[in-house]
Design an enzyme around this catalytic site. Structure first.
Site, PDB file in Angstrom:
ATOM      1  N   ASN A  84      33.809  30.029  60.800  1.00  0.00           N
ATOM      2  CA  ASN A  84      34.247  28.634  60.837  1.00  0.00           C
ATOM      3  C   ASN A  84      33.205  27.658  60.310  1.00  0.00           C
ATOM      4  O   ASN A  84      33.553  26.594  59.808  1.00  0.00           O
ATOM      5  CB  ASN A  84      34.611  28.271  62.277  1.00  0.00           C
ATOM      6  N   LYS A  90      29.306  40.753  57.115  1.00  0.00           N
ATOM      7  CA  LYS A  90      28.550  41.983  56.862  1.00  0.00           C
ATOM      8  C   LYS A  90      27.798  42.438  58.117  1.00  0.00           C
ATOM      9  O   LYS A  90      27.699  43.641  58.395  1.00  0.00           O
ATOM     10  CB  LYS A  90      27.582  41.756  55.708  1.00  0.00           C
ATOM     11  N   SER A  95      39.727  28.823  55.847  1.00  0.00           N
ATOM     12  CA  SER A  95      39.784  28.278  54.501  1.00  0.00           C
ATOM     13  C   SER A  95      40.287  26.849  54.607  1.00  0.00           C
ATOM     14  O   SER A  95      39.801  26.075  55.437  1.00  0.00           O
ATOM     15  CB  SER A  95      40.680  29.153  53.620  1.00  0.00           C
ATOM     16  N   TYR A 138      33.257  21.840  46.963  1.00  0.00           N
ATOM     17  CA  TYR A 138      33.980  22.225  48.182  1.00  0.00           C
ATOM     18  C   TYR A 138      35.142  23.150  47.851  1.00  0.00           C
ATOM     19  O   TYR A 138      35.297  24.226  48.444  1.00  0.00           O
ATOM     20  CB  TYR A 138      34.472  20.982  48.913  1.00  0.00           C
ATOM     21  N   LYS A 153      36.029  27.139  48.833  1.00  0.00           N
ATOM     22  CA  LYS A 153      37.222  27.552  49.574  1.00  0.00           C
ATOM     23  C   LYS A 153      38.110  28.480  48.740  1.00  0.00           C
ATOM     24  O   LYS A 153      38.738  29.399  49.284  1.00  0.00           O
ATOM     25  CB  LYS A 153      38.007  26.325  50.054  1.00  0.00           C
TER      26      LYS A 153
END
Length: 273
Positions: free
Chosen positions: A81, A114, A132, A146, A150
């Site tokens: 987030n 990861k 997203s 930006y 996304k």
């Protein structure tokens, strides 16, 4: 067995709302943030571990993952987030801001994912929810950086959706429209140089759109509900659109060819020709 979610960017907005929503649903929560020493609310909740994680600091990512597993025994879900929004004409945006935008919104997602993959692989289960945006499918002017990040989150998530399925790990993309948070004051980094007069009409039009759009956005609690649904529905659904604005916008985008849709956007922002 009580399940556990690790959430990045839990200090405010959507991250905080999601941490509280999962806690209310009976989950353990590893609520991570860059400055946990400032947190006053989440630390008072049982089944919540507040710990440091800066997505630009690999050691802090691994330490947060290890702390969550040590505290709760396992981690079942990850919500990527933490984010940041750099807007403005590319010509006046510093390379430092460009790097930060991709470091936080793209490399941070990859690094945190990861770090948890060995744990998920060993458990043969796990859910990764990447935040997203409607801005990962369509763009506004002056959002080169930006939207670039996304769009990247959309692509990497879709590919991981295939890659991780044989391991029992599901990947989800939540695409909110505008969210009524402090994004404008806290996370929007707008670059501009008023002396470059050629850009100023567009700058003023974009700022006039973004402000009211955010104020009319969905409450973060509504988006948190969709994150919970994406995490728990046991489906192979990849994308979850959240908010009337983004559902209508993406519906329009799907119904039009490039010429019609982009022409309409140019007209909206006074970019005829």
């Amino acid at each position: 067995m009580t399940k556990t979610i690790l959430i990045t960017g839990s200090s405010s907005g959507l991250g905080r709302a999601t941490a509280k929503h999962f806690h209310a649903k009976g989950w353990n929560v590893v609520a991570t943030m860059r400055n946990p020493e400032r947190e006053e609310e989440l630390i008072r909740l049982d089944r919540v571990l507040v710990t440091r994680l800066d997505v630009q600091d690999l050691a802090s990512i691994q330490a947060a993952v290890d702390a969550g597993i040590s505290k709760f025994g396992r981690i079942d879900a990850l919500m990527n987030n933490a984010g940041y929004g750099a807007y403005g004409p590319l010509e006046v945006t510093s390379l430092d801001k460009i790097r930060r935008q991709f470091d936080v919104n793209v490399l941070g997602v990859l690094a945190t994912t990861k770090a948890l993959l060995p744990h998920f692989r060993a458990n043969r289960s796990g859910v990764i929810v990447n935040i997203s945006s409607g801005g990962g499918r369509v763009t506004l002017p002056l959002g080169t950086l930006y939207h670039g990040t996304k769009f990247a989150v959309e692509g990497l998530s879709e590919s991981l959706h295939f890659e991780l399925a044989p391991l029992g790990v599901r990947v989800k993309i939540v695409e909110p429209g505008a969210i009524k948070t402090d994004f404008m004051s806290r996370s929007l980094d707008f670059s501009n140089d008023p002396q470059l007069s050629e850009y100023q009409p567009l700058v003023q039009k974009v700022l006039a759109v973004i402000g009211p759009m955010m104020e009319q956005g969905a409450p973060p609690e509504r988006v948190a509900e969709s994150v919970y649904t994406a995490t728990t529905d046991d489906s192979n659904q990849l994308r979850y659109e959240v908010g009337v604005d983004v559902v209508e916008l993406l519906g329009s985008r799907r119904s039009m060819d490039d010429a019609a849709f982009l022409g309409g956007m140019r007209t909206q922002f006074g970019l005829e020709g």
